[in-house]
Design a protein around this motif. Sequence first.
Motif, mmCIF file in Angstrom:
data_model
loop_
_atom_site.group_PDB
_atom_site.id
_atom_site.type_symbol
_atom_site.label_atom_id
_atom_site.label_comp_id
_atom_site.label_asym_id
_atom_site.label_seq_id
_atom_site.Cartn_x
_atom_site.Cartn_y
_atom_site.Cartn_z
ATOM 1 N N LYS A 107 102.943 40.907 77.372
ATOM 2 C CA LYS A 107 102.802 39.766 76.475
ATOM 3 C C LYS A 107 104.061 39.516 75.650
ATOM 4 O O LYS A 107 104.264 38.403 75.186
ATOM 5 C CB LYS A 107 101.610 39.960 75.535
ATOM 6 N N HIS A 108 104.898 40.521 75.460
ATOM 7 C CA HIS A 108 106.142 40.289 74.714
ATOM 8 C C HIS A 108 107.074 39.361 75.502
ATOM 9 O O HIS A 108 107.947 38.734 74.926
ATOM 10 C CB HIS A 108 106.840 41.609 74.373
ATOM 11 N N ILE A 109 106.845 39.231 76.800
ATOM 12 C CA ILE A 109 107.644 38.333 77.633
ATOM 13 C C ILE A 109 106.925 36.999 77.849
ATOM 14 O O ILE A 109 107.531 35.939 77.713
ATOM 15 C CB ILE A 109 107.951 38.984 78.996
ATOM 16 N N THR A 110 105.643 37.024 78.162
ATOM 17 C CA THR A 110 104.948 35.810 78.599
ATOM 18 C C THR A 110 104.322 34.984 77.487
ATOM 19 O O THR A 110 104.039 33.801 77.695
ATOM 20 C CB THR A 110 103.836 36.173 79.595
ATOM 21 N N LEU A 111 104.105 35.566 76.326
ATOM 22 C CA LEU A 111 103.429 34.848 75.249
ATOM 23 C C LEU A 111 104.298 33.704 74.735
ATOM 24 O O LEU A 111 105.412 33.917 74.269
ATOM 25 C CB LEU A 111 103.088 35.807 74.103
ATOM 26 N N GLY A 112 103.835 32.493 74.859
ATOM 27 C CA GLY A 112 104.536 31.328 74.343
ATOM 28 C C GLY A 112 105.564 30.737 75.291
ATOM 29 O O GLY A 112 106.332 29.860 74.875
ATOM 30 N N ILE A 113 105.604 31.165 76.545
ATOM 31 C CA ILE A 113 106.637 30.658 77.457
ATOM 32 C C ILE A 113 106.417 29.184 77.804
ATOM 33 O O ILE A 113 107.381 28.420 77.920
ATOM 34 C CB ILE A 113 106.730 31.527 78.735
ATOM 35 N N GLY A 114 105.178 28.768 77.929
ATOM 36 C CA GLY A 114 104.897 27.360 78.234
ATOM 37 C C GLY A 114 105.326 26.438 77.115
ATOM 38 O O GLY A 114 105.980 25.407 77.345
ATOM 39 N N SER A 115 104.974 26.782 75.894
ATOM 40 C CA SER A 115 105.378 25.947 74.767
ATOM 41 C C SER A 115 106.894 26.015 74.561
ATOM 42 O O SER A 115 107.506 25.042 74.130
ATOM 43 C CB SER A 115 104.647 26.358 73.497
ATOM 44 N N TYR A 116 107.512 27.146 74.893
ATOM 45 C CA TYR A 116 108.962 27.252 74.800
ATOM 46 C C TYR A 116 109.619 26.230 75.740
ATOM 47 O O TYR A 116 110.534 25.499 75.332
ATOM 48 C CB TYR A 116 109.429 28.662 75.163
ATOM 49 N N ILE A 117 109.163 26.164 76.977
ATOM 50 C CA ILE A 117 109.752 25.239 77.949
ATOM 51 C C ILE A 117 109.544 23.790 77.517
ATOM 52 O O ILE A 117 110.481 22.977 77.527
ATOM 53 C CB ILE A 117 109.159 25.493 79.356
ATOM 54 N N ILE A 118 108.332 23.467 77.103
ATOM 55 C CA ILE A 118 108.026 22.095 76.697
ATOM 56 C C ILE A 118 108.868 21.688 75.486
ATOM 57 O O ILE A 118 109.448 20.601 75.459
ATOM 58 C CB ILE A 118 106.518 21.962 76.364
#
Length: 136
Positions: A107-118
Amino acid sequence: MRQTLSASPLTFRRSLLVAGPGSNLTLEPSEPQKTRMIAPTTLVYWTRLGFAVLAGALYNALGLHGPDVVQGTASAISIAIGIYAISVFLVKYVLRYGPTELKGPNKHITLGIGSYIIWFLFTTILLNTIINPGPY
């Protein structure tokens, strides 16, 4: 002699009526006070969102859009990955959030990746439109 009462709302209201000036009646909370803390997952999410806006602003401020679309896209992807790697480092080694705090092994890698890209795309496109308006 000192008397104590629990701090339930009903008892508290009654004690205000009963305890007059000079009374030795005191109120003590029945449970400890809870301090409001931001949950680790929430902190990681909002940190990633802030880093996405920072990455989009840096891309435009440094003028990395290049002479053609391929070079501009490659530099945008590079800066996005670089800033995201910094945020992963921050979460893992500075904030020291692991699988137990974030409720998952990666989760330290994947948490928030979608909102980061957007948010990176939104900030990049918005600032590029403001800084480089079309020939209209």
